[in-house]
Motif scaffolding. Sequence first.
Motif, PDB file in Angstrom:
ATOM      1  N   ALA A 203       0.864  -1.181   0.000  1.00 34.78           N
ATOM      2  CA  ALA A 203       0.000   0.000   0.000  1.00 34.78           C
ATOM      3  C   ALA A 203       0.899   1.230   0.000  1.00 34.78           C
ATOM      4  N   ARG A 204       0.468   2.270  -0.704  1.00 30.75           N
ATOM      5  CA  ARG A 204       1.302   3.463  -0.831  1.00 30.75           C
ATOM      6  C   ARG A 204       0.514   4.700  -0.421  1.00 30.75           C
ATOM      7  N   LEU A 205       1.093   5.494   0.493  1.00 29.49           N
ATOM      8  CA  LEU A 205       0.558   6.794   0.886  1.00 29.49           C
ATOM      9  C   LEU A 205       1.650   7.835   0.695  1.00 29.49           C
ATOM     10  N   ALA A 206       1.288   8.998   0.160  1.00 27.20           N
ATOM     11  CA  ALA A 206       2.303  10.027  -0.089  1.00 27.20           C
ATOM     12  C   ALA A 206       1.677  11.406   0.043  1.00 27.20           C
ATOM     13  N   THR A 207       2.548  12.367   0.337  1.00 21.29           N
ATOM     14  CA  THR A 207       2.111  13.762   0.400  1.00 21.29           C
ATOM     15  C   THR A 207       3.202  14.646  -0.179  1.00 21.29           C
ATOM     16  N   GLY A 208       2.794  15.773  -0.728  1.00 22.10           N
ATOM     17  CA  GLY A 208       3.746  16.731  -1.268  1.00 22.10           C
ATOM     18  C   GLY A 208       3.302  18.148  -0.953  1.00 22.10           C
ATOM     19  N   TYR A 209       4.268  18.984  -0.601  1.00 24.70           N
ATOM     20  CA  TYR A 209       3.964  20.379  -0.272  1.00 24.70           C
ATOM     21  C   TYR A 209       4.931  21.288  -1.016  1.00 24.70           C
ATOM     22  N   GLY A 210       4.423  22.403  -1.512  1.00 26.43           N
ATOM     23  CA  GLY A 210       5.267  23.375  -2.184  1.00 26.43           C
ATOM     24  C   GLY A 210       4.942  24.783  -1.733  1.00 26.43           C
ATOM     25  N   SER A 218      11.625  28.927  -4.160  1.00 20.73           N
ATOM     26  CA  SER A 218      10.595  27.909  -3.984  1.00 20.73           C
ATOM     27  C   SER A 218      11.124  26.788  -3.100  1.00 20.73           C
ATOM     28  N   LEU A 219      10.241  26.254  -2.272  1.00 17.98           N
ATOM     29  CA  LEU A 219      10.558  25.156  -1.359  1.00 17.98           C
ATOM     30  C   LEU A 219       9.595  24.013  -1.627  1.00 17.98           C
ATOM     31  N   THR A 220      10.120  22.788  -1.749  1.00 22.41           N
ATOM     32  CA  THR A 220       9.262  21.627  -1.961  1.00 22.41           C
ATOM     33  C   THR A 220       9.620  20.536  -0.957  1.00 22.41           C
ATOM     34  N   PHE A 221       8.607  19.788  -0.572  1.00 24.75           N
ATOM     35  CA  PHE A 221       8.774  18.672   0.361  1.00 24.75           C
ATOM     36  C   PHE A 221       7.889  17.522  -0.099  1.00 24.75           C
ATOM     37  N   GLY A 222       8.424  16.324  -0.091  1.00 28.93           N
ATOM     38  CA  GLY A 222       7.644  15.150  -0.453  1.00 28.93           C
ATOM     39  C   GLY A 222       8.004  13.967   0.413  1.00 28.93           C
ATOM     40  N   MET A 223       7.010  13.135   0.729  1.00 32.69           N
ATOM     41  CA  MET A 223       7.255  11.936   1.533  1.00 32.69           C
ATOM     42  C   MET A 223       6.284  10.843   1.109  1.00 32.69           C
ATOM     43  N   GLU A 224       6.797   9.617   1.003  1.00 31.15           N
ATOM     44  CA  GLU A 224       5.927   8.484   0.717  1.00 31.15           C
ATOM     45  C   GLU A 224       6.211   7.356   1.706  1.00 31.15           C
ATOM     46  N   PHE A 225       5.146   6.645   2.062  1.00 33.29           N
ATOM     47  CA  PHE A 225       5.225   5.514   2.983  1.00 33.29           C
ATOM     48  C   PHE A 225       4.672   4.295   2.270  1.00 33.29           C
ATOM     49  N   SER A 239      11.785  10.308   1.349  1.00 32.76           N
ATOM     50  CA  SER A 239      11.453  11.724   1.566  1.00 32.76           C
ATOM     51  C   SER A 239      12.475  12.616   0.876  1.00 32.76           C
ATOM     52  N   THR A 240      11.995  13.762   0.397  1.00 30.13           N
ATOM     53  CA  THR A 240      12.860  14.734  -0.271  1.00 30.13           C
ATOM     54  C   THR A 240      12.474  16.149   0.161  1.00 30.13           C
ATOM     55  N   VAL A 259      16.130  11.291   1.652  1.00 29.08           N
ATOM     56  CA  VAL A 259      16.239  10.321   2.744  1.00 29.08           C
ATOM     57  C   VAL A 259      15.471   9.059   2.345  1.00 29.08           C
ATOM     58  N   ARG A 260      16.131   7.918   2.457  1.00 30.13           N
ATOM     59  CA  ARG A 260      15.513   6.631   2.167  1.00 30.13           C
ATOM     60  C   ARG A 260      15.704   5.706   3.365  1.00 30.13           C
ATOM     61  N   PHE A 261      14.605   5.186   3.888  1.00 32.23           N
ATOM     62  CA  PHE A 261      14.671   4.269   5.027  1.00 32.23           C
ATOM     63  C   PHE A 261      13.969   2.977   4.644  1.00 32.23           C
ATOM     64  N   ASP A 262      14.687   1.869   4.759  1.00 32.56           N
ATOM     65  CA  ASP A 262      14.152   0.536   4.474  1.00 32.56           C
ATOM     66  C   ASP A 262      14.232  -0.277   5.752  1.00 32.56           C
ATOM     67  N   ASN A 263      13.089  -0.623   6.310  1.00 32.59           N
ATOM     68  CA  ASN A 263      13.078  -1.318   7.595  1.00 32.59           C
ATOM     69  C   ASN A 263      13.587  -2.749   7.504  1.00 32.59           C
ATOM     70  N   LEU A 264      13.603  -3.317   6.304  1.00 32.34           N
ATOM     71  CA  LEU A 264      14.061  -4.695   6.145  1.00 32.34           C
ATOM     72  C   LEU A 264      14.998  -4.773   4.931  1.00 32.34           C
ATOM     73  N   PRO A 265      16.209  -4.202   5.057  1.00 35.94           N
ATOM     74  CA  PRO A 265      17.129  -4.183   3.911  1.00 35.94           C
ATOM     75  C   PRO A 265      17.794  -5.538   3.707  1.00 35.94           C
ATOM     76  N   LEU A 266      18.550  -5.631   2.639  1.00 35.40           N
ATOM     77  CA  LEU A 266      19.309  -6.843   2.371  1.00 35.40           C
ATOM     78  C   LEU A 266      20.456  -6.981   3.379  1.00 35.40           C
ATOM     79  N   PRO A 267      20.968  -8.191   3.587  1.00 32.75           N
ATOM     80  CA  PRO A 267      22.096  -8.385   4.512  1.00 32.75           C
ATOM     81  C   PRO A 267      23.283  -7.505   4.133  1.00 32.75           C
ATOM     82  N   GLY A 268      23.877  -6.859   5.139  1.00 34.84           N
ATOM     83  CA  GLY A 268      25.033  -6.005   4.907  1.00 34.84           C
ATOM     84  C   GLY A 268      24.696  -4.608   4.445  1.00 34.84           C
ATOM     85  N   VAL A 269      23.392  -4.295   4.315  1.00 29.25           N
ATOM     86  CA  VAL A 269      22.957  -2.970   3.864  1.00 29.25           C
ATOM     87  C   VAL A 269      22.310  -2.234   5.039  1.00 29.25           C
TER      88      VAL A 269
END
Length: 285
Positions: A203-210, A218-225, A239-240, A259-269
Motif C-alpha cells: 500500500a502506498r501513501l504520499a504527500t507533497g507540499y510546495g 521555492s521550497l518543496t517537500f515530499g514523503m511516501e510511505f 522523503s525529499t 532520505v531513504r529508510f528501508d526497515n528490512l534491507p538486504l544483509p550487509g545494507v
Amino acid sequence: MDATINPSARDIVLDGIDQNCDGGDDCYADADGDDPSADDTTAVTLGAGFVLNTGNSNNLAINGKFDTTVRRGRHQFIGGLAGVVGANRNSAESEWLYTAANVEARMRYDGFIRDNFTAFVLQTTRHDRFQSLDARVTVAPGLTWVALGGPTHTLTLDGGYELQYDRRTEASTLEQNGDGNIILDGNGAPTTVLDQNFINHSARLATGYGYKYKEAVSLTFGMEFLQSFIEIKRWRINSTVAIDAKLAARLSMNASVNVRFDNLPLPGVQKLDTTTMIGVNYSFF
C-alpha cells in the motif's frame, strides 16, 4: 433546404452541424468555469553539481538531473532522471574507490478527473550498487487529491498501490558473516541464501507540499510511505526536501536532501541512506 437549421433552432452539442446558424457547433459547458487548456505547461530543466577535494583528502562527487513536465488539458506527464557518482582515494598514487553510485528514472501520468482530483500511474527504475540493487522497478497506480492549489502554497495527498520488482546483486544473495564477508563451504564455494529476484506488493501513501516566495525562491517537500501486504515488518519511507533560488531568468541554484529508510534491507545494507545535493539548474521553458 433543411428546416431544422435556422437561427431559432437548438444546436446539438458536438454533432458537427451548426443548427442555429451562429457560426459554429456548440461544445459542452465547462462546469467549473475553468478552461482546461489554461493550465497547459511545457517545462524542461537540467541540473548538475560536483565536489572535488585534493591534497590530504582526494574525493570527487558528481550529481546530475533532468526533469520535464508537459500538460495538455486534462492530461499531464512528468518525467525525470537523476544520478550521483562518488569516489575517493588515499593518495594520488592509489586507485579511486566508489563511495556512491546510483541512478533513478521516474515517469508519472496524471489524468485530471476534476481540477483538484487526478488518477495517476507512477513508474520508477533505480540502480544502486550500495543498496545491492542491480535494478528496482516499481509501478504505482493511485489517486491524488490536490488539497491546496494556489500560486503560493500547494498540498497534495496520494493513495494507492505499488508493485515492486528487485533484481538483487549476486553478492547480496550469498551467505555472509557479521563483517559482510562471503562465507565459503567446505569445498570453497559460496552458499546462496536469497533469491536474486524479488517481488513485493505494498500500500502506498504520499504527500507533497510546495511554497513559492514571489518568483525568486521555492521550497518543496515530499514523503511516501510503503507498507508491504506480504510481511508486516517490510516497510519503506522515502522523503525529499529541496529549495530552489533563482539567479537569472532561466538559471537557479538548487539544494536538496533525499532520505531513504528501508526497515528490512538486504544483509550487509544499512537501513538509512541520505543524499545531499547542491547544484545549478537551467530551465529551457
